[in-house]
Enzyme design. Structure first.
Site, PDB file in Angstrom:
ATOM      1  N   THR A  93       0.871  -1.181   0.000  1.00 45.75           N
ATOM      2  CA  THR A  93       0.000   0.000   0.000  1.00 45.75           C
ATOM      3  C   THR A  93       0.901   1.221   0.000  1.00 45.75           C
ATOM      4  O   THR A  93       1.637   1.446   0.975  1.00 45.75           O
ATOM      5  CB  THR A  93      -0.886   0.028   1.264  1.00 45.75           C
ATOM      6  N   LYS A 168      -7.815   1.607  -3.143  1.00 41.52           N
ATOM      7  CA  LYS A 168      -7.515   1.162  -1.771  1.00 41.52           C
ATOM      8  C   LYS A 168      -7.669   2.321  -0.775  1.00 41.52           C
ATOM      9  O   LYS A 168      -8.307   2.180   0.267  1.00 41.52           O
ATOM     10  CB  LYS A 168      -6.090   0.601  -1.738  1.00 41.52           C
ATOM     11  N   LYS A 243      -1.971   5.014   8.607  1.00 44.68           N
ATOM     12  CA  LYS A 243      -1.140   5.093   7.394  1.00 44.68           C
ATOM     13  C   LYS A 243      -2.023   5.340   6.160  1.00 44.68           C
ATOM     14  O   LYS A 243      -1.749   6.226   5.344  1.00 44.68           O
ATOM     15  CB  LYS A 243      -0.351   3.787   7.223  1.00 44.68           C
TER      16      LYS A 243
HETATM   17  P1  NAD Z   1       6.102  -5.743   7.215  1.00 45.38           P
HETATM   18  O1  NAD Z   1       6.858  -4.592   7.781  1.00 45.38           O
HETATM   19  O2  NAD Z   1       5.797  -6.915   8.087  1.00 45.38           O
HETATM   20  O3  NAD Z   1       6.848  -6.298   5.899  1.00 45.38           O
HETATM   21  C1  NAD Z   1       7.583  -5.491   5.009  1.00 45.38           C
HETATM   22  C2  NAD Z   1       8.889  -6.222   4.729  1.00 45.38           C
HETATM   23  O4  NAD Z   1       9.638  -5.519   3.720  1.00 45.38           O
HETATM   24  C3  NAD Z   1       9.803  -6.315   5.948  1.00 45.38           C
HETATM   25  O5  NAD Z   1      10.022  -7.675   6.271  1.00 45.38           O
HETATM   26  C4  NAD Z   1      11.094  -5.613   5.514  1.00 45.38           C
HETATM   27  O6  NAD Z   1      12.278  -6.207   6.014  1.00 45.38           O
HETATM   28  C5  NAD Z   1      11.005  -5.757   4.003  1.00 45.38           C
HETATM   29  N1  NAD Z   1      11.836  -4.794   3.275  1.00 45.38           N
HETATM   30  C6  NAD Z   1      11.925  -3.453   3.469  1.00 45.38           C
HETATM   31  N2  NAD Z   1      12.822  -2.912   2.594  1.00 45.38           N
HETATM   32  C7  NAD Z   1      13.290  -3.951   1.847  1.00 45.38           C
HETATM   33  C8  NAD Z   1      14.235  -4.053   0.784  1.00 45.38           C
HETATM   34  N3  NAD Z   1      14.893  -2.978   0.341  1.00 45.38           N
HETATM   35  N4  NAD Z   1      14.485  -5.263   0.262  1.00 45.38           N
HETATM   36  C9  NAD Z   1      13.834  -6.373   0.721  1.00 45.38           C
HETATM   37  N5  NAD Z   1      12.936  -6.349   1.725  1.00 45.38           N
HETATM   38  C10 NAD Z   1      12.660  -5.146   2.284  1.00 45.38           C
HETATM   39  O7  NAD Z   1       4.749  -5.119   6.633  1.00 45.38           O
HETATM   40  P2  NAD Z   1       3.402  -5.905   6.213  1.00 45.38           P
HETATM   41  O8  NAD Z   1       2.435  -5.872   7.333  1.00 45.38           O
HETATM   42  O9  NAD Z   1       3.788  -7.200   5.574  1.00 45.38           O
HETATM   43  O10 NAD Z   1       2.840  -4.899   5.098  1.00 45.38           O
HETATM   44  C11 NAD Z   1       3.412  -4.822   3.797  1.00 45.38           C
HETATM   45  C12 NAD Z   1       2.569  -3.871   2.972  1.00 45.38           C
HETATM   46  O11 NAD Z   1       1.224  -4.348   2.928  1.00 45.38           O
HETATM   47  C13 NAD Z   1       2.503  -2.450   3.536  1.00 45.38           C
HETATM   48  O12 NAD Z   1       2.537  -1.541   2.464  1.00 45.38           O
HETATM   49  C14 NAD Z   1       1.166  -2.422   4.260  1.00 45.38           C
HETATM   50  O13 NAD Z   1       0.600  -1.123   4.350  1.00 45.38           O
HETATM   51  C15 NAD Z   1       0.335  -3.329   3.378  1.00 45.38           C
HETATM   52  N6  NAD Z   1      -0.809  -3.967   4.065  1.00 45.38           N
HETATM   53  C16 NAD Z   1      -0.650  -4.528   5.283  1.00 45.38           C
HETATM   54  C17 NAD Z   1      -1.744  -5.136   5.911  1.00 45.38           C
HETATM   55  C18 NAD Z   1      -1.610  -5.787   7.277  1.00 45.38           C
HETATM   56  O14 NAD Z   1      -2.651  -6.124   7.870  1.00 45.38           O
HETATM   57  N7  NAD Z   1      -0.389  -6.010   7.780  1.00 45.38           N
HETATM   58  C19 NAD Z   1      -2.993  -5.159   5.266  1.00 45.38           C
HETATM   59  C20 NAD Z   1      -3.107  -4.617   3.986  1.00 45.38           C
HETATM   60  C21 NAD Z   1      -1.993  -4.015   3.389  1.00 45.38           C
END
Ligand code: NAD
Length: 294
Positions: A93, A168, A243
């Site tokens: 997102t 979204k 966010k």
């Molecule tokens: P998270 O922080 O658990 O996962 C993100 C991952 O990206 C981390 O493990 C981090 O180490 C990795 N990362 C960051 N920079 C990187 C790079 N340069 N190379 C490789 N890996 C890298 O977050 P999440 O909860 O999995 O959410 C991910 C996305 O999904 C976000 O944009 C969030 O807004 C969206 N989202 C989350 C949810 C939820 O319920 N958690 C729901 C809908 C959407």
């Protein structure tokens, strides 16, 4: 068999990548965090030493990263390594402007791309029941669809580049504002001596009906599966709602749209999160509205 690079193996990306493995795809994962790489390997993914090497080995590249800056820097890094004919799908997102810039970067490299943010949370990621909201060319959508179907139940093509992110944040602005006013109505009902169940029985079948009320009721009782019955554990954390509301406000400012209730929702979730409740489910804002935060 389609080889898929999966970059960003966090709360969402980890289980999404695992579902692609389960569906029989060769998945090459990468994350900056060692323990997440190890978990993905346990789930059956191959692990690359860098995002670039993961992309070089794949027909389809999926990114699931925290924010726009991460997506732009990862795509800039890996696009030069992409195979000719590859498809890039960003499921994070992020702000609409960064999403459009990522599409531009892919186009300059001759690579097809799709923005495909999700709703459904970690539960939906694990159960492969996410909704994908997609923006990009029809051909990119058609190519991505069979892969997205392994991770989700509803796959919607919303329009051109950035339209998935736009859908979204507009949806979540509706959700944030309706949740707040639903909480206000329950708090008012309590002061008026009206039971939560009675308000629910009327509003759930009347013009006050909404998803916030009937699927996610913010008081315990009427909807047994709602986080209100589970100490307001997420669910969908207030920090994530904040966010998305901030992204909606950025987009509204850039596009010149008036969104006063969206702005108020962003401010209220900002206060709720800053008062120590960022990790609570977003429906827990009812306690804040009552003036009695737990
Ligand atoms: P998270 O922080 O658990 O996962 C993100 C991952 O990206 C981390 O493990 C981090 O180490 C990795 N990362 C960051 N920079 C990187 C790079 N340069 N190379 C490789 N890996 C890298 O977050 P999440 O909860 O999995 O959410 C991910 C996305 O999904 C976000 O944009 C969030 O807004 C969206 N989202 C989350 C949810 C939820 O319920 N958690 C729901 C809908 C959407």
């Amino acid at each position: 068999m389609t080889a898929i690079a999966f970059i960003g193996l966090g709360n969402m990306g980890g289980p999404m990548a695992a579902n692609l493995v389960k569906a029989g795809h060769r998945v090459i994962g990468f994350d900056l965090v060692e323990s997440l790489r190890a978990q993905a390997a346990t789930n059956g993914a191959g692990i690359a030493p860098s995002g670039r090497e993961a992309a070089a080995a794949a027909d389809i590249v999926v990114t699931m990263l925290p924010a726009g800056q991460h997506v732009l820097s990862v795509w800039d890094d890996i696009l030069p390594a992409a195979r000719p004919g590859a498809l890039f799908i960003d499921c994070s997102t992020i702000d609409v402007d960064s999403a459009r810039r990522a599409h531009e970067a892919a186009k300059s490299a001759g690579i097809a791309s799709l923005d495909a943010p999700v709703s459904g949370g970690v539960g939906g990621a694990k159960a492969a029941s996410l909704t994908f909201m997609c923006g990009g060319a029809e051909t990119a959508f058609a190519a991505a669809r069979p892969i997205l179907e392994k991770m989700g139940k509803r796959i919607v093509h919303c329009g051109e580049a950035g339209a998935g992110q736009a859908a979204k944040i507009c949806n979540n602005m509706i959700l944030g504002a309706t949740m707040i006013v639903t909480c206000e109505a329950f708090a008012l009902a309590e002061k008026l001596g009206l039971s939560g169940q009675a308000l629910y029985d009327v509003a759930s079948t009347a013009s006050g009906q909404s998803w916030s009320l009937t699927s996610y009721c913010p008081v315990p009782g009427p909807v047994p599966a709602s986080p209100a019955n589970n100490g307001y554990r997420p669910g969908f954390a207030a920090a994530l709602m904040l966010k998305d509301l901030k992204l909606a406000q950025e987009a509204a400012l850039a596009a010149g749209a008036s969104t006063p209730l969206g702005a108020a929702a962003a401010q209220l979730y900002g206060l709720f999160a800053a008062s120590g409740h960022a990790g609570d489910d977003f429906s827990g804002i009812i306690n804040f509205i009552r003036g009695a935060p737990r």
